[in-house]
Design a protein around this motif. Structure first.
Motif, short mmCIF file in Angstrom:
data_model
loop_
_atom_site.label_atom_id
_atom_site.label_comp_id
_atom_site.label_asym_id
_atom_site.label_seq_id
_atom_site.Cartn_x
_atom_site.Cartn_y
_atom_site.Cartn_z
N LEU A 163 -14.17 1.08 -2.37
CA LEU A 163 -13.60 2.43 -2.41
C LEU A 163 -12.46 2.53 -3.42
O LEU A 163 -12.36 3.50 -4.17
CB LEU A 163 -13.09 2.82 -1.03
CG LEU A 163 -14.13 3.26 0.01
CD1 LEU A 163 -13.46 3.46 1.37
CD2 LEU A 163 -14.81 4.54 -0.43
N GLY A 164 -11.60 1.51 -3.41
CA GLY A 164 -10.44 1.54 -4.29
C GLY A 164 -10.79 1.45 -5.76
O GLY A 164 -10.07 1.98 -6.62
N LYS A 171 -10.01 4.95 2.85
CA LYS A 171 -9.54 3.58 2.71
C LYS A 171 -8.42 3.28 3.71
O LYS A 171 -8.38 2.20 4.30
CB LYS A 171 -9.04 3.35 1.28
CG LYS A 171 -8.69 1.90 0.96
CD LYS A 171 -8.33 1.71 -0.50
CE LYS A 171 -7.97 0.27 -0.78
NZ LYS A 171 -7.61 0.03 -2.20
N THR A 226 -13.42 -1.62 1.50
CA THR A 226 -12.19 -0.99 1.02
C THR A 226 -11.96 -1.30 -0.45
O THR A 226 -11.47 -0.44 -1.20
CB THR A 226 -10.97 -1.45 1.84
OG1 THR A 226 -10.89 -2.89 1.83
CG2 THR A 226 -11.06 -0.98 3.28
N THR A 284 0.83 -1.21 0.00
CA THR A 284 0.00 0.00 0.00
C THR A 284 0.86 1.26 0.00
O THR A 284 0.55 2.23 -0.70
CB THR A 284 -0.94 0.02 1.22
OG1 THR A 284 -0.18 -0.13 2.44
CG2 THR A 284 -1.98 -1.09 1.14
N TRP A 340 -11.36 9.39 -0.87
CA TRP A 340 -11.59 7.95 -0.93
C TRP A 340 -10.36 7.18 -0.44
O TRP A 340 -10.48 6.15 0.22
CB TRP A 340 -11.95 7.51 -2.35
CG TRP A 340 -10.86 7.70 -3.37
CD1 TRP A 340 -10.66 8.77 -4.18
CD2 TRP A 340 -9.79 6.77 -3.68
NE1 TRP A 340 -9.55 8.59 -4.97
CE2 TRP A 340 -9.01 7.37 -4.68
CE3 TRP A 340 -9.45 5.51 -3.20
CZ2 TRP A 340 -7.88 6.75 -5.23
CZ3 TRP A 340 -8.32 4.88 -3.74
CH2 TRP A 340 -7.56 5.49 -4.74
N LEU A 341 -9.17 7.71 -0.75
CA LEU A 341 -7.94 7.05 -0.35
C LEU A 341 -7.71 7.22 1.15
O LEU A 341 -7.27 6.29 1.84
CB LEU A 341 -6.76 7.60 -1.14
CG LEU A 341 -5.41 6.92 -0.93
CD1 LEU A 341 -5.50 5.43 -1.24
CD2 LEU A 341 -4.33 7.58 -1.80
N LYS A 401 -14.05 4.66 -6.26
CA LYS A 401 -13.58 6.01 -5.89
C LYS A 401 -14.74 7.00 -5.88
O LYS A 401 -14.75 7.99 -6.63
CB LYS A 401 -12.49 6.48 -6.84
CG LYS A 401 -11.29 5.56 -6.92
CD LYS A 401 -10.30 6.05 -7.96
CE LYS A 401 -9.04 5.20 -8.02
NZ LYS A 401 -9.32 3.79 -8.39
#
Length: 228
Positions: free
Chosen positions: A222-223, A157, A219, A74, A153-154, A226
Motif C-alpha cells: 500500500l505504501g 495502512k 502495508t 509513522t 491508501w494511507l 498507493k
C-alpha cells in the motif's frame, strides 16, 4: 520543507521507515528459522537447542525494537509529508511513547526472569493495547470520514497497522505457556511428555506469525503502490 544535510526531512524519514521494515521482517524471519531448528529434537541435543533458543531471544530484539520505532516514525512521516497536520506536541508525544516502549523492551530483556521484567512486560502489554486502539481508530475514522488521513491508501495502512498490533499481541499471548513448558523440558529432559505440549504451543504461535508477515507485506504494498 525542512532539510537535513540537503535532503528533505520527509525523504529521510521514508528511508528510515524502509530500513526499519527490512530489519523488522528480515530479523523476524531469522527468529522464525531458529525456532524451526529448535523444534528438531531428533537432530540436536538439548543443550544445542537451548543455545539456538538463546540466539532466537537475542535476535528477536531487532524486530521488537524496529516495531517500537515505527510508532513515532509513522506519526512524523505523515506530518512531514503533509498528509496530516500533527501538532508539535503530538509528534513529541509519539517519540516519548516510542522511547518508553523501547526502554520497556530492553529493560525486560536485560532483567529476564525477574519481577522487574514481568512488570515491564505487563506495562508493555497495556501500552500495545492502547496503540492498537489508536491505529484502529485512526484508520477506521479516516476511512469513514475522510479525515484526519484523507488518502484512502494511507487510512487503510493505518488500520492494517492496528491489525498488525493485534496479531503481534496474539503472538505473545500464544507464546506465554512456553516458559513453564520449557522449564519442564529442561528439568525433566526430552520426551514426548515434555516435547509435544511445547510443540503445540509453538505451532499455535506460528499461525499468528504468518498473519503478521502477510500484513507487513500488504502495508508495504500500500505504501509503495498507493492503489487507492
Amino acid at each position: 520543507m525542512i532539510d537535513i544535510f540537503g535532503l528533505p526531512v520527509y525523504q529521510l524519514l521514508v528511508f528510515v521507515h524502509l530500513l526499519l521494515f527490512v530489519l523488522w521482517l528480515g530479523a523476524d524471519v531469522g527468529v522464525f528459522m531458529l525456532g524451526q531448528e529448535f523444534r528438531r529434537r531428533h537432530k540436536y541435543e538439548l543443550p544445542q537447542r537451548l543455545v539456538l533458543l538463546q540466539l532466537l531471544v537475542n535476535l528477536d530484539m531487532v524486530p521488537r525494537t524496529a516495531w517500537a520505532l515505527m510508532v513515532p516514525l509513522t506519526i512524523s512521516m505523515v506530518d512531514a509529508g503533509g498528509y496530516w497536520d500533527v501538532p508539535t506536541w503530538g509528534v513529541i508525544l509519539a517519540w516519548l511513547v516510542g522511547g518508553f516502549w523501547i526502554w520497556l523492551v530492553w529493560d525486560a530483556h536485560l532483567h529476564d526472569q525477574t519481577p522487574r521484567a514481568a512488570r515491564d512486560r505487563k506495562v508493555e502489554f497495556y501500552l500495545k493495547i492502547g496503540l492498537t486502539l489508536f491505529y484502529l481508530g485512526l484508520g477506521g475514522a479516516s476511512l469513514a470520514m475522510g479525515e484526519p488521513l484523507a488518502m484512502q491508501w494511507l487510512a487503510l495502512k493505518a488500520l492494517m497497522f492496528g491489525i498488525i498490533f493485534m496479531a503481534a499481541i496474539m503472538i505473545d499471548v500464544a507464546f506465554k505457556p512456553v516458559g513453564p513448558q520449557l522449564l519442564k523440558l529442561i528439568n525433566d529432559g526430552s520426551s514426548d511428555e515434555t516435547e509435544i505440549p511445547l510443540l503445540k504451543t509453538m505451532n499455535r504461535t506460528r499461525l499468528w506469525v504468518w498473519v503478521v508477515y502477510a500484513l507487513l507485506l500488504a502495508t508495504a504494498f500500500l505504501g509503495n503502490v498507493k492503489p487507492i
